[in-house]
Design an enzyme around this catalytic site. Structure first.
Site, PDB file in Angstrom:
ATOM      1  N   ASP A  99       9.253   2.817   1.643  1.00 35.71           N
ATOM      2  CA  ASP A  99       8.069   3.538   2.098  1.00 35.71           C
ATOM      3  C   ASP A  99       7.905   3.257   3.589  1.00 35.71           C
ATOM      4  O   ASP A  99       7.418   2.199   3.983  1.00 35.71           O
ATOM      5  CB  ASP A  99       6.848   3.051   1.306  1.00 35.71           C
ATOM      6  CG  ASP A  99       5.540   3.676   1.798  1.00 35.71           C
ATOM      7  OD1 ASP A  99       5.560   4.373   2.840  1.00 35.71           O
ATOM      8  OD2 ASP A  99       4.504   3.455   1.150  1.00 35.71           O
ATOM      9  N   PHE A 108       0.858  -1.189   0.000  1.00 33.73           N
ATOM     10  CA  PHE A 108       0.000   0.000   0.000  1.00 33.73           C
ATOM     11  C   PHE A 108       0.889   1.233   0.000  1.00 33.73           C
ATOM     12  O   PHE A 108       1.663   1.448   0.924  1.00 33.73           O
ATOM     13  CB  PHE A 108      -0.921   0.029   1.227  1.00 33.73           C
ATOM     14  CG  PHE A 108      -1.834   1.237   1.223  1.00 33.73           C
ATOM     15  CD1 PHE A 108      -3.024   1.216   0.507  1.00 33.73           C
ATOM     16  CD2 PHE A 108      -1.493   2.393   1.891  1.00 33.73           C
ATOM     17  CE1 PHE A 108      -3.857   2.333   0.475  1.00 33.73           C
ATOM     18  CE2 PHE A 108      -2.314   3.518   1.870  1.00 33.73           C
ATOM     19  CZ  PHE A 108      -3.498   3.486   1.159  1.00 33.73           C
ATOM     20  N   LYS A 151       2.327   9.840   8.194  1.00 36.42           N
ATOM     21  CA  LYS A 151       1.659   9.395   9.422  1.00 36.42           C
ATOM     22  C   LYS A 151       2.305   9.961  10.696  1.00 36.42           C
ATOM     23  O   LYS A 151       2.095  11.123  11.019  1.00 36.42           O
ATOM     24  CB  LYS A 151       1.566   7.869   9.449  1.00 36.42           C
ATOM     25  CG  LYS A 151       0.652   7.349   8.336  1.00 36.42           C
ATOM     26  CD  LYS A 151       0.138   5.944   8.573  1.00 36.42           C
ATOM     27  CE  LYS A 151      -1.035   5.648   7.664  1.00 36.42           C
ATOM     28  NZ  LYS A 151      -0.679   5.013   6.401  1.00 36.42           N
TER      29      LYS A 151
HETATM   30  C1  PLP Z   1      -0.875   5.315   5.009  1.00 42.23           C
HETATM   31  C2  PLP Z   1       0.166   4.902   4.071  1.00 42.23           C
HETATM   32  C3  PLP Z   1       0.385   5.597   2.870  1.00 42.23           C
HETATM   33  C4  PLP Z   1      -0.502   6.725   2.403  1.00 42.23           C
HETATM   34  O1  PLP Z   1      -0.463   7.815   3.251  1.00 42.23           O
HETATM   35  P1  PLP Z   1      -1.603   8.943   3.113  1.00 42.23           P
HETATM   36  O2  PLP Z   1      -1.167   9.997   4.079  1.00 42.23           O
HETATM   37  O3  PLP Z   1      -2.899   8.285   3.485  1.00 42.23           O
HETATM   38  O4  PLP Z   1      -1.591   9.396   1.715  1.00 42.23           O
HETATM   39  C5  PLP Z   1       1.436   5.207   2.084  1.00 42.23           C
HETATM   40  N1  PLP Z   1       2.230   4.192   2.431  1.00 42.23           N
HETATM   41  C6  PLP Z   1       2.052   3.494   3.582  1.00 42.23           C
HETATM   42  C7  PLP Z   1       2.998   2.402   3.925  1.00 42.23           C
HETATM   43  C8  PLP Z   1       1.003   3.826   4.431  1.00 42.23           C
HETATM   44  O5  PLP Z   1       0.811   3.120   5.544  1.00 42.23           O
END
Ligand code: PLP
Length: 393
Positions: free
Chosen positions: A220, A135, A249
């Protein structure tokens, strides 16, 4: 519900299912709704509130900075952005940073930077190897980079340039890298995918592989970064320094702040290549600075690891008693695999017992408390979770 009702939700586009409660107040690990019900929060805005709800240092940073300067526009330097850039680049061992508002935006920036680097330094290579179950966000490119089942059919045409391999599969990753490949992109632990942990040594091996093959490693860490796994960044557990690192986050501790960091050699954006109206605005950066300062206090992460161990031990005992199949994750990012596809029912029962937990899969519960959660709150969570199991299973 009617239009005069302040809790009327019929004007919102329906993009998620929510319970009726309207949340009005939060304090540490507790969230309070408009009827005064208190919830022990082990979701924390989706692993966002690293320091819990309404921490004093964030309230102070917001109050002081908002009285001084909201934004001079991204066309000027501002002091909080410079201070946060200094702290973050030092902590990550990467020389450059671009600030933005969301994780998706940070990852979108990482994809752009890698493609530009490929154009300049790898003969126009642009393909990025990503992972099944990943994700990376909800923009068109980050959806294409993600590996969420069903997503490819949602908003065609899919942004091209991504190839997926099974998460943690070194051989498949090595096979997928060719002359058109510019980077390998993954999460150290797949968060939204259900807290999927790759075999030990995977990040290290991927770092070596990408270096040997001359492609970039993009990590990420939007979910795993900022102390979530017990180190400031999850890749530090394996000493696997990426070329590009994305954060979000927890970085903002509850406000929209994200970052894309890169080594000097990879930071090839020219003027005009990347930007954003709110990129590096002082209000959010002042909050990020308060978060980073707290997380890098001498004993902070050791305390997180200690209490995470307590959480792990407690969940392991409960898992055994309740016949759960697996407890996985690291630090304050843990998941329980249930004996049946009843995660939604257990989470719903938890809500009735004043406990907020998340069910990323039908058989999986996820725990992502504040990094500041206390031992007593962990014990209380375990009691409420047990009651939720009793009711749901
Ligand atoms: C939450 C998340 C995203 C996306 O972040 P947003 O602030 O919702 O755009 C991307 N990568 C990972 C691993 C995430 O947990």
């Amino acid at each position: 519900m009617n239009r005069a009702d302040p809790t009327d939700a019929t004007t919102l586009m329906i993009t998620t299912v929510r319970p009726d409660a309207v949340m009005v107040h939060g304090e540490g690990s507790w969230l309070v709704d408009d009827r005064g019900r208190r919830y022990l929060d082990f979701v924390q805005g989706w692993a966002v509130n690293a320091l819990g709800h309404a921490p004093a240092e964030i309230a102070r940073a917001l109050a002081e900075q908002s009285a001084r300067l909201l934004t001079p526009s991204p066309a000027f330097h501002n002091a909080p952005q410079l201070a946060l850039a200094d702290r973050l680049t030092r902590a990550a061992g990467l020389e450059r940073v671009f600030f933005c508002s969301t994780g998706a935006e940070a990852n979108e920036g990482a994809i752009k930077l890698a493609r530009k680097w490929g154009r300049l330094h790898r003969g126009g290579a642009h393909r990025i190897v990503t992972t099944e179950g990943a994700f990376h966000g909800r923009t068109l490119a980050t959806m294409a980079a993600s590996g969420k089942p069903g997503w490819d059919d949602l908003f065609p045409p899919v942004v091209p340039g991504f190839v997926r391999v099974p998460f943690g599969d070194l051989e498949a990753t090595a096979d997928a890298i060719d002359d058109d490949t510019v980077a390998v992109m993954l999460e150290p632990i797949q968060g939204e995918g259900g807290v999927v942990v790759p075999p030990a040594g995977t990040l290290r091996a991927l770092r070596e592989l990408t270096r040997e093959r001359g492609v970039l490693l993009i990590l990420d860490e939007v979910q795993t970064g900022m102390g979530r796994t017990g180190e400031l960044f999850a890749h530090q557990h394996e000493d696997a320094q990426p070329d590009i690192l994305t954060l979000g986050k927890g970085l903002g501790g509850g406000v929209p702040l994200a970052a894309m960091l890169a080594s000097e050699a990879v930071s090839c954006f020219d003027v005009g290549d990347q930007g954003g109206t709110f990129a590096g605005n002082p209000l959010m950066c002042a909050v990020g600075l308060a978060v980073v300062e707290r997380l890098t206090e001498p004993d902070f992460l050791a305390g997180v690891r200690r209490r995470a161990e307590h959480l792990h031990t407690g969940l392991a005992a409960l898992a055994k008693r309740r016949g759960c199949l697996e407890l996985r994750g690291q630090g304050m990012l843990l998941a329980l695999r249930l004996p049946r596809e009843s995660a939604r029912e257990v989470a719903a029962a938890g809500l009735r017992h004043g406990l907020l937990i998340n069910a990323p899969r039908t058989d999986t519960l996820r725990f992502m408390p504040a990094l500041t959660v206390s031992v007593e709150e962990i014990d209380e969570m375990l009691r409420r979770l047990d009651a939720a199991f009793e009711e749901a299973l």
